[in-house]
Scaffold this motif. Structure first.
Motif, PDB file in Angstrom:
ATOM      1  N   ARG A  20      59.366  97.804  28.763  1.00 42.78           N
ATOM      2  CA  ARG A  20      60.600  97.901  27.993  1.00 42.78           C
ATOM      3  C   ARG A  20      60.921  96.495  27.503  1.00 42.78           C
ATOM      4  NH1 ARG A  20      65.640  96.846  29.452  1.00 42.78           N
ATOM      5  NH2 ARG A  20      65.077  96.805  31.672  1.00 42.78           N
ATOM      6  N   VAL A  21      60.962  96.301  26.191  1.00 41.86           N
ATOM      7  CA  VAL A  21      61.038  94.955  25.619  1.00 41.86           C
ATOM      8  C   VAL A  21      62.449  94.641  25.130  1.00 41.86           C
ATOM      9  CG1 VAL A  21      60.122  93.389  23.870  1.00 41.86           C
ATOM     10  CG2 VAL A  21      58.627  95.108  24.913  1.00 41.86           C
ATOM     11  N   GLU A  22      63.010  93.542  25.646  1.00 43.16           N
ATOM     12  CA  GLU A  22      64.236  92.974  25.095  1.00 43.16           C
ATOM     13  C   GLU A  22      63.808  91.995  24.012  1.00 43.16           C
ATOM     14  OE1 GLU A  22      66.815  91.270  27.989  1.00 43.16           O
ATOM     15  OE2 GLU A  22      66.598  92.951  29.400  1.00 43.16           O
ATOM     16  N   ASP A  23      64.014  92.378  22.786  1.00 48.13           N
ATOM     17  CA  ASP A  23      63.485  91.640  21.644  1.00 48.13           C
ATOM     18  C   ASP A  23      64.559  90.714  21.075  1.00 48.13           C
ATOM     19  OD1 ASP A  23      61.924  90.780  19.575  1.00 48.13           O
ATOM     20  OD2 ASP A  23      61.918  92.682  18.480  1.00 48.13           O
ATOM     21  N   HIS A  24      64.410  89.395  21.334  1.00 48.35           N
ATOM     22  CA  HIS A  24      65.374  88.407  20.863  1.00 48.35           C
ATOM     23  C   HIS A  24      64.819  87.685  19.636  1.00 48.35           C
ATOM     24  CE1 HIS A  24      68.093  88.644  24.368  1.00 48.35           C
ATOM     25  NE2 HIS A  24      66.987  88.927  25.046  1.00 48.35           N
ATOM     26  N   TRP A  25      65.615  87.710  18.562  1.00 48.71           N
ATOM     27  CA  TRP A  25      65.183  87.075  17.324  1.00 48.71           C
ATOM     28  C   TRP A  25      65.699  85.633  17.254  1.00 48.71           C
ATOM     29  CZ3 TRP A  25      66.108  91.093  12.807  1.00 48.71           C
ATOM     30  CH2 TRP A  25      65.327  92.243  13.069  1.00 48.71           C
ATOM     31  N   LEU A  26      64.807  84.745  16.823  1.00 51.82           N
ATOM     32  CA  LEU A  26      65.181  83.371  16.501  1.00 51.82           C
ATOM     33  C   LEU A  26      65.252  83.317  14.978  1.00 51.82           C
ATOM     34  CD1 LEU A  26      62.716  81.636  18.991  1.00 51.82           C
ATOM     35  CD2 LEU A  26      65.154  82.099  19.339  1.00 51.82           C
ATOM     36  N   GLU A  37      64.123  75.539  17.340  1.00 53.37           N
ATOM     37  CA  GLU A  37      63.921  74.231  17.969  1.00 53.37           C
ATOM     38  C   GLU A  37      64.788  74.075  19.210  1.00 53.37           C
ATOM     39  OE1 GLU A  37      61.556  72.100  17.199  1.00 53.37           O
ATOM     40  OE2 GLU A  37      60.916  73.557  15.688  1.00 53.37           O
ATOM     41  N   THR A  38      65.986  74.604  19.158  1.00 52.29           N
ATOM     42  CA  THR A  38      66.867  74.556  20.335  1.00 52.29           C
ATOM     43  C   THR A  38      66.260  75.352  21.493  1.00 52.29           C
ATOM     44  OG1 THR A  38      68.847  74.322  18.959  1.00 52.29           O
ATOM     45  CG2 THR A  38      69.160  75.129  21.207  1.00 52.29           C
ATOM     46  N   PHE A  39      65.745  76.534  21.169  1.00 52.11           N
ATOM     47  CA  PHE A  39      65.106  77.362  22.198  1.00 52.11           C
ATOM     48  C   PHE A  39      63.931  76.623  22.836  1.00 52.11           C
ATOM     49  CE2 PHE A  39      61.567  80.173  23.263  1.00 52.11           C
ATOM     50  CZ  PHE A  39      62.144  80.993  24.221  1.00 52.11           C
ATOM     51  N   LYS A  40      63.113  75.994  22.022  1.00 53.06           N
ATOM     52  CA  LYS A  40      61.935  75.306  22.548  1.00 53.06           C
ATOM     53  C   LYS A  40      62.319  74.131  23.428  1.00 53.06           C
ATOM     54  CE  LYS A  40      59.729  74.894  18.537  1.00 53.06           C
ATOM     55  NZ  LYS A  40      58.628  74.619  17.556  1.00 53.06           N
ATOM     56  N   ARG A  41      63.364  73.408  23.037  1.00 55.58           N
ATOM     57  CA  ARG A  41      63.822  72.294  23.867  1.00 55.58           C
ATOM     58  C   ARG A  41      64.374  72.788  25.197  1.00 55.58           C
ATOM     59  NH1 ARG A  41      65.976  70.324  18.984  1.00 55.58           N
ATOM     60  NH2 ARG A  41      68.033  71.120  19.576  1.00 55.58           N
ATOM     61  N   GLU A  42      65.152  73.845  25.147  1.00 56.19           N
ATOM     62  CA  GLU A  42      65.771  74.361  26.379  1.00 56.19           C
ATOM     63  C   GLU A  42      64.734  74.855  27.381  1.00 56.19           C
ATOM     64  OE1 GLU A  42      68.437  77.359  25.054  1.00 56.19           O
ATOM     65  OE2 GLU A  42      70.040  75.937  24.497  1.00 56.19           O
ATOM     66  N   HIS A  43      63.637  75.427  26.881  1.00 58.44           N
ATOM     67  CA  HIS A  43      62.626  76.002  27.778  1.00 58.44           C
ATOM     68  C   HIS A  43      61.407  75.112  27.948  1.00 58.44           C
ATOM     69  CE1 HIS A  43      64.507  79.995  28.237  1.00 58.44           C
ATOM     70  NE2 HIS A  43      64.970  79.789  27.025  1.00 58.44           N
ATOM     71  N   GLY A  44      61.401  73.968  27.279  1.00 59.55           N
ATOM     72  CA  GLY A  44      60.297  73.034  27.430  1.00 59.55           C
ATOM     73  C   GLY A  44      58.975  73.575  26.930  1.00 59.55           C
ATOM     74  N   VAL A  45      59.011  74.273  25.814  1.00 63.26           N
ATOM     75  CA  VAL A  45      57.789  74.847  25.244  1.00 63.26           C
ATOM     76  C   VAL A  45      57.577  74.288  23.844  1.00 63.26           C
ATOM     77  CG1 VAL A  45      57.957  76.964  26.604  1.00 63.26           C
ATOM     78  CG2 VAL A  45      59.027  76.862  24.334  1.00 63.26           C
ATOM     79  N   ALA A  46      56.345  74.380  23.380  1.00 65.45           N
ATOM     80  CA  ALA A  46      56.000  73.807  22.069  1.00 65.45           C
ATOM     81  C   ALA A  46      55.912  74.850  20.975  1.00 65.45           C
ATOM     82  CB  ALA A  46      54.672  73.048  22.171  1.00 65.45           C
ATOM     83  N   THR A  47      55.742  76.114  21.358  1.00 63.34           N
ATOM     84  CA  THR A  47      55.531  77.161  20.351  1.00 63.34           C
ATOM     85  C   THR A  47      56.317  78.420  20.701  1.00 63.34           C
ATOM     86  OG1 THR A  47      53.613  78.046  21.542  1.00 63.34           O
ATOM     87  CG2 THR A  47      53.178  76.346  19.881  1.00 63.34           C
TER      88      THR A  47
END
Length: 254
Positions: free
Chosen positions: A33-39, A46-56
């Motif tokens: 069951r997928v919770e689909d969050h759109w960026l 970019e904010t999401f990537k900084r918060e989670h420490g990911v590059a992609t």
């Protein structure tokens, strides 16, 4: 119990991340069951990537645990992840399969059966045209890779740029069954030089190279299939010259 996953992916005006769509499909196909969050903007991404420490993105979380991107998800699910740099014979095999089907269908249309001698001729001629077409997509890239092993190209560089046109043109003439005295010698020449070059590089010098047979960006290893391409051209040239000579002999007055 239905397992849950959370997916964060880019869905912006004018751009929807294809890897995010593939990840969502993969999760749903495996019963998640997928919770689909759109960026929906670059800033949000970019904010999401900084918060989670990911590059992609996309990024997948399963039961609160971060799995990673699309390839990481495939590994998590026990699926194979392709290596874009890995060597493969698939491109050449697809060409030969496609041209074999084309030749069989042409033979069936003309003669009522898919297996005829003319169908075999069409198969080789079509293969030459398709392989030539793939090389012509980027002649400079092809000729550069070709220089790694072709004996004539190493001595006369322009030959690498001429080769795709010669292969395509000879195949077209052979497909039509015209100007045999032009097409057959060309095929015999480029096929003969190619066969000797491949045999020397692979079986004598034992070099591990990529073949330029389907273009300059190919991951096809130089080897048996590369040699087959050249042997097919030689066989076709010899066959057509023999048929032409036989036809000329039958037409001579007694």
């Amino acid at each position: 119990m239905t397992r849950s996953a959370t997916l964060y992916r880019m869905v912006m005006p004018g751009h929807t991340c294809p890897w995010g769509l593939k990840a969502r499909h993969l999760l749903r196909s495996r019963g998640y069951r997928v919770e689909d969050h759109w960026l929906t903007s670059r800033e949000q991404t970019e904010t999401f990537k900084r918060e989670h420490g990911v590059a992609t993105t996309p990024q997948i979380f399963v039961e609160g645990r971060r799995i990673g991107g699309h390839d990481d998800l495939r590994r998590f699910l026990g699926l194979k992840v392709g290596d874009p740099k890995a060597t493969t014979y698939t491109p050449v095999l697809v060409v030969f399969l496609t041209t074999a089907v084309m030749a069989a269908m042409l033979s069936f249309t003309v003669y009522g059966t898919p297996l005829t001698v003319r169908g075999g001729e069409w198969f080789i001629a079509l293969s030459m045209m398709v392989l030539g077409m793939l090389k012509l997509q980027n002649v400079e890239s092809f000729s550069t890779m070709f220089l790694n092993y072709d004996l004539l190209a190493q001595r006369w560089v322009p030959y690498g740029r001429i080769y795709p046109f010669a292969e395509f043109g000879a195949g077209a003439l052979m497909l039509a069954g015209v100007l045999t005295w032009v097409s057959a010698p060309i095929a015999l020449l480029i096929g003969g030089i190619g066969a000797v070059s491949v045999f020397k590089a692979v079986y004598i010098d034992r070099r591990e190279l990529k073949c330029a047979c389907v273009g300059g960006d190919s991951n096809v290893p130089l080897g048996f299939l590369s040699l087959t391409e050249n042997l097919m051209m030689i066989a076709m040239a010899v066959w057509m010259l023999a048929m032409k000579t036989r036809g000329a002999a039958l037409e001579m007055p007694m």
